[in-house]
Design an enzyme around this catalytic site. Structure first.
Site, mmCIF file in Angstrom:
data_model
loop_
_atom_site.group_PDB
_atom_site.id
_atom_site.type_symbol
_atom_site.label_atom_id
_atom_site.label_comp_id
_atom_site.label_asym_id
_atom_site.label_seq_id
_atom_site.Cartn_x
_atom_site.Cartn_y
_atom_site.Cartn_z
ATOM 1 C CB CYS A 137 4.193 -1.960 -7.704
ATOM 2 S SG CYS A 137 4.696 -3.598 -7.141
ATOM 3 C CB CYS A 190 -3.976 1.772 -2.418
ATOM 4 S SG CYS A 190 -2.244 2.195 -2.251
ATOM 5 C CB CYS A 207 -0.889 -0.031 1.243
ATOM 6 S SG CYS A 207 -2.336 1.024 1.127
#
Length: 141
Positions: A87, A80, A8
């Site tokens: 990422c 999210c 997240c």
């Protein structure tokens, strides 16, 4: 055992709840972790609503994604959209899946009462539980 990291933005709420549920519900098949692209500390309302559901996440800590760069992970689940976009690429066979959930602190900031605010956390907590209950089978599709 599958090693799954829930990712997240700040590793304070949604990813912490997901880690807690995975440890509680799937601890026999999943080794669960959580991290953030930043660290914001553990959200006390997340701890509170998880405790209401019988899951203690109070000893978990907010971790940065960099802490996992040398750990072999089977799967990274972004919870999210900010984390999904930020990422990093993981080496080897690590798969990345996005399962987005609403941000309880953002929803709760305009709540008129504490109970109204906590209801946002409870709804997302329950949605994350339902998602974790589908693991690891849902990751095979």
């Amino acid at each position: 055992m599958l090693r799954i990291l829930f990712l997240c933005t700040g590793n304070s709420c949604r990813s912490q709840m997901a880690e807690g549920w995975a440890r509680h519900l799937k601890g026999d098949v999943i080794e669960a972790f959580s991290a953030g692209v930043k660290t914001h500390g553990l959200n006390p309302n997340a701890v509170r609503v998880m405790a209401e559901a019988g899951v203690d996440i109070s000893t978990q800590r907010s971790q940065h994604i960099d802490e996992f760069k040398d750990i072999r992970l089977d799967h990274v689940i972004t919870v999210c959209s900010d984390a999904h976009e930020a990422c990093p690429v993981f080496p080897g066979p690590t798969k990345v899946t996005h399962a987005g959930f609403d941000d309880p602190p953002r929803l709760a900031k305009d709540a008129a009462t504490e109970e109204e605010a906590l209801n946002h956390y409870r709804r997302v907590r329950d949605e994350i539980r339902r998602f974790v209950e589908t693991l690891p089978e849902a990751l095979r599709s």
